[in-house]
Design a protein around this motif. Sequence first.
Motif, PDB file in Angstrom:
ATOM      1  N   SER A  22     -38.935 -18.472 -94.562  1.00  0.00           N
ATOM      2  CA  SER A  22     -37.245 -17.523 -94.127  1.00  0.00           C
ATOM      3  C   SER A  22     -37.233 -16.686 -93.627  1.00  0.00           C
ATOM      4  O   SER A  22     -36.137 -15.707 -93.068  1.00  0.00           O
ATOM      5  N   ASP A  23     -38.788 -15.860 -93.532  1.00  0.00           N
ATOM      6  CA  ASP A  23     -39.260 -15.210 -92.045  1.00  0.00           C
ATOM      7  C   ASP A  23     -38.664 -15.238 -90.424  1.00  0.00           C
ATOM      8  O   ASP A  23     -39.396 -14.619 -89.553  1.00  0.00           O
ATOM      9  N   SER A  24     -38.841 -16.863 -90.341  1.00  0.00           N
ATOM     10  CA  SER A  24     -38.771 -17.166 -89.287  1.00  0.00           C
ATOM     11  C   SER A  24     -37.455 -17.538 -88.749  1.00  0.00           C
ATOM     12  O   SER A  24     -36.398 -17.938 -89.278  1.00  0.00           O
ATOM     13  N   LEU A  25     -37.098 -17.423 -87.014  1.00  0.00           N
ATOM     14  CA  LEU A  25     -36.015 -17.330 -86.680  1.00  0.00           C
ATOM     15  C   LEU A  25     -36.247 -18.695 -85.254  1.00  0.00           C
ATOM     16  O   LEU A  25     -37.226 -18.645 -84.651  1.00  0.00           O
ATOM     17  N   VAL A  26     -35.224 -18.976 -85.463  1.00  0.00           N
ATOM     18  CA  VAL A  26     -34.858 -20.384 -84.322  1.00  0.00           C
ATOM     19  C   VAL A  26     -33.161 -20.008 -84.389  1.00  0.00           C
ATOM     20  O   VAL A  26     -32.558 -20.400 -84.652  1.00  0.00           O
ATOM     21  N   THR A  27     -33.458 -20.521 -82.811  1.00  0.00           N
ATOM     22  CA  THR A  27     -32.159 -20.183 -82.006  1.00  0.00           C
ATOM     23  C   THR A  27     -32.053 -21.619 -81.578  1.00  0.00           C
ATOM     24  O   THR A  27     -33.347 -22.966 -80.892  1.00  0.00           O
ATOM     25  N   ILE A  28     -30.788 -21.994 -81.416  1.00  0.00           N
ATOM     26  CA  ILE A  28     -29.965 -23.825 -81.349  1.00  0.00           C
ATOM     27  C   ILE A  28     -28.799 -23.271 -80.078  1.00  0.00           C
ATOM     28  O   ILE A  28     -28.191 -22.916 -80.404  1.00  0.00           O
ATOM     29  N   PHE A  29     -29.720 -23.731 -78.720  1.00  0.00           N
ATOM     30  CA  PHE A  29     -28.605 -23.827 -78.094  1.00  0.00           C
ATOM     31  C   PHE A  29     -28.278 -25.075 -78.061  1.00  0.00           C
ATOM     32  O   PHE A  29     -28.616 -26.078 -78.126  1.00  0.00           O
ATOM     33  N   GLY A  30     -26.545 -24.541 -78.580  1.00  0.00           N
ATOM     34  CA  GLY A  30     -25.567 -26.837 -78.553  1.00  0.00           C
ATOM     35  C   GLY A  30     -26.099 -26.571 -79.646  1.00  0.00           C
ATOM     36  O   GLY A  30     -25.266 -27.983 -80.324  1.00  0.00           O
ATOM     37  N   GLY A  31     -26.391 -25.674 -80.588  1.00  0.00           N
ATOM     38  CA  GLY A  31     -26.377 -26.183 -82.318  1.00  0.00           C
ATOM     39  C   GLY A  31     -24.497 -26.114 -83.101  1.00  0.00           C
ATOM     40  O   GLY A  31     -24.493 -26.993 -84.192  1.00  0.00           O
ATOM     41  N   SER A  32     -23.404 -26.222 -81.868  1.00  0.00           N
ATOM     42  CA  SER A  32     -21.988 -26.594 -83.061  1.00  0.00           C
ATOM     43  C   SER A  32     -21.836 -27.689 -82.891  1.00  0.00           C
ATOM     44  O   SER A  32     -20.780 -28.091 -83.181  1.00  0.00           O
ATOM     45  N   GLY A  33     -22.661 -28.226 -81.603  1.00  0.00           N
ATOM     46  CA  GLY A  33     -22.249 -29.981 -81.375  1.00  0.00           C
ATOM     47  C   GLY A  33     -22.391 -30.703 -82.404  1.00  0.00           C
ATOM     48  O   GLY A  33     -23.256 -30.776 -83.086  1.00  0.00           O
ATOM     49  N   PHE A  34     -22.559 -32.006 -82.087  1.00  0.00           N
ATOM     50  CA  PHE A  34     -21.916 -33.195 -82.553  1.00  0.00           C
ATOM     51  C   PHE A  34     -23.743 -33.428 -83.086  1.00  0.00           C
ATOM     52  O   PHE A  34     -23.923 -33.945 -84.194  1.00  0.00           O
ATOM     53  N   LEU A  35     -25.070 -33.017 -82.514  1.00  0.00           N
ATOM     54  CA  LEU A  35     -26.810 -33.621 -82.692  1.00  0.00           C
ATOM     55  C   LEU A  35     -26.731 -32.332 -83.660  1.00  0.00           C
ATOM     56  O   LEU A  35     -27.483 -32.371 -84.327  1.00  0.00           O
ATOM     57  N   GLY A  36     -26.243 -30.695 -82.564  1.00  0.00           N
ATOM     58  CA  GLY A  36     -26.163 -29.873 -83.289  1.00  0.00           C
ATOM     59  C   GLY A  36     -25.870 -29.771 -84.666  1.00  0.00           C
ATOM     60  O   GLY A  36     -27.150 -29.161 -85.500  1.00  0.00           O
TER      61      GLY A  36
ATOM     62  N   VAL B  38     -37.573 -21.742 -80.622  1.00  0.00           N
ATOM     63  CA  VAL B  38     -36.224 -22.537 -79.418  1.00  0.00           C
ATOM     64  C   VAL B  38     -36.154 -23.955 -79.192  1.00  0.00           C
ATOM     65  O   VAL B  38     -36.854 -24.571 -79.052  1.00  0.00           O
ATOM     66  N   ILE B  39     -34.457 -24.178 -79.130  1.00  0.00           N
ATOM     67  CA  ILE B  39     -34.003 -25.997 -79.370  1.00  0.00           C
ATOM     68  C   ILE B  39     -32.697 -25.669 -78.352  1.00  0.00           C
ATOM     69  O   ILE B  39     -32.244 -25.280 -78.457  1.00  0.00           O
ATOM     70  N   ASN B  40     -33.228 -26.460 -77.121  1.00  0.00           N
ATOM     71  CA  ASN B  40     -32.094 -27.045 -76.479  1.00  0.00           C
ATOM     72  C   ASN B  40     -31.120 -28.079 -76.853  1.00  0.00           C
ATOM     73  O   ASN B  40     -31.809 -29.083 -75.806  1.00  0.00           O
ATOM     74  N   LEU B  41     -30.745 -27.549 -76.760  1.00  0.00           N
ATOM     75  CA  LEU B  41     -29.609 -29.550 -77.103  1.00  0.00           C
ATOM     76  C   LEU B  41     -28.771 -29.599 -76.180  1.00  0.00           C
ATOM     77  O   LEU B  41     -27.663 -30.491 -76.388  1.00  0.00           O
ATOM     78  N   VAL B  42     -28.526 -28.898 -75.254  1.00  0.00           N
ATOM     79  CA  VAL B  42     -27.543 -28.577 -74.362  1.00  0.00           C
ATOM     80  C   VAL B  42     -27.184 -29.661 -72.762  1.00  0.00           C
ATOM     81  O   VAL B  42     -28.296 -30.218 -72.336  1.00  0.00           O
ATOM     82  N   GLY B  43     -26.281 -30.948 -72.983  1.00  0.00           N
ATOM     83  CA  GLY B  43     -25.860 -31.537 -71.720  1.00  0.00           C
ATOM     84  C   GLY B  43     -24.182 -32.389 -71.807  1.00  0.00           C
ATOM     85  O   GLY B  43     -23.760 -31.436 -72.768  1.00  0.00           O
ATOM     86  N   VAL B  44     -24.502 -32.136 -70.970  1.00  0.00           N
ATOM     87  CA  VAL B  44     -23.297 -32.589 -70.593  1.00  0.00           C
ATOM     88  C   VAL B  44     -22.610 -34.614 -70.172  1.00  0.00           C
ATOM     89  O   VAL B  44     -23.573 -34.757 -68.990  1.00  0.00           O
ATOM     90  N   LEU B  45     -21.544 -35.155 -69.929  1.00  0.00           N
ATOM     91  CA  LEU B  45     -21.452 -36.383 -69.984  1.00  0.00           C
ATOM     92  C   LEU B  45     -20.821 -36.585 -68.607  1.00  0.00           C
ATOM     93  O   LEU B  45     -21.487 -36.913 -67.939  1.00  0.00           O
ATOM     94  N   PHE B  46     -19.896 -35.683 -68.037  1.00  0.00           N
ATOM     95  CA  PHE B  46     -19.198 -35.524 -66.863  1.00  0.00           C
ATOM     96  C   PHE B  46     -19.221 -33.615 -66.586  1.00  0.00           C
ATOM     97  O   PHE B  46     -19.266 -32.901 -67.620  1.00  0.00           O
ATOM     98  N   GLU B  47     -19.052 -33.947 -65.462  1.00  0.00           N
ATOM     99  CA  GLU B  47     -19.269 -32.698 -64.664  1.00  0.00           C
ATOM    100  C   GLU B  47     -17.447 -32.017 -64.516  1.00  0.00           C
ATOM    101  O   GLU B  47     -16.480 -32.333 -64.323  1.00  0.00           O
TER     102      GLU B  47
END
Length: 325
Positions: A8-22, A81-90
């Motif tokens: 419970s004392d560990s901290l995990v930062t998730i970039f893009g955590g609110s998206g589909f995979l997140g 630290v977890i990076n889930l961020v990506g874009v399918l088109f610009e």
Amino acid sequence: MSSSTPGSDSLVTIFGGSGFLGRHVVRALAPDLARLRIAVRRPDLAGHLQPLGRVGQIHAVQANLRNAESVEAAVRDADVVINLVGVLFEHGKQSFEAVHVEGAANVARAAAAQGAQLIHVSAIGADPESSALYARTKGQAEAAVLAAVPDAIILRPSVIFGPDDAFFNKFAAMARIAPALPLIGGGRTKFQPVYGGDVAEAVHKAVAGAVAPGVYELGGPDVATFKELMRLVLDITQRKRLLLPVPFWAAKMMGSVLQILPTPPLTPDQVELLKTDNVVSEAAIRDNRTLPGLGIEPHTMAAVVPSYLWRFRKSGQFTGRRSLA
């Protein structure tokens, strides 16, 4: 290699955590009681994650991968630290170069400075020499990640499916109004769709210390052509539509016109991607850098996709049922 689970004392930062995979990743990690910091551009739109954890366990903060200072702030004091961020088109400032390459580099450098474990989600086909800009920048991102964090864990999923996915849902919605579904390049491109929950379980194992550093390719148990996947969509939604072969050159012309839309259904770069199969490589299978190699039995499409595509049937879940009156 530790197999302990963060407390419970560990901290995990998730970039893009609110998206589909997140959402799948947060759901997989929340039972471990680790604190989850969700780093997103719009924290006000991440409230749907709160019910997935205990009171106060999940906290959203503002961060933009293109802004190194905001990334550093989001990573501060993080153990993982977890990076889930990506874009399918610009679109606008959200270019492949800015998000995939510069953004991933910012996250990796911040994780390295913090001394945090880094898990980077890429994509099958990532290759700095690819003719498709999406795959090329994904490959460049992996190089940037490993330059900053040599012991990073990189996960390359194939097309990800599950409720709210951007693949099966898109074509099911198209079949509801269009007389035909396009088979770009004749529909011969092969895919190995993977369930979002299985990708999340791979992330979970990585966070728990049960995955060695390296690059892993994540695919489901089924390999199917694009044409076969379109037939699956039509079978599940119980619709009859023409499957229309479209040559690559014609599809690129269509994409050139459609890419001006805010959310284009097709771009020239996506057509270029379809020229290459999207399946787990023989090398990854040989080296056990796959879901089965991680001890995860992947879900089949047949076990999951019908559970959410039924809503595209003419009468929804009641299609085909007899009245009891």
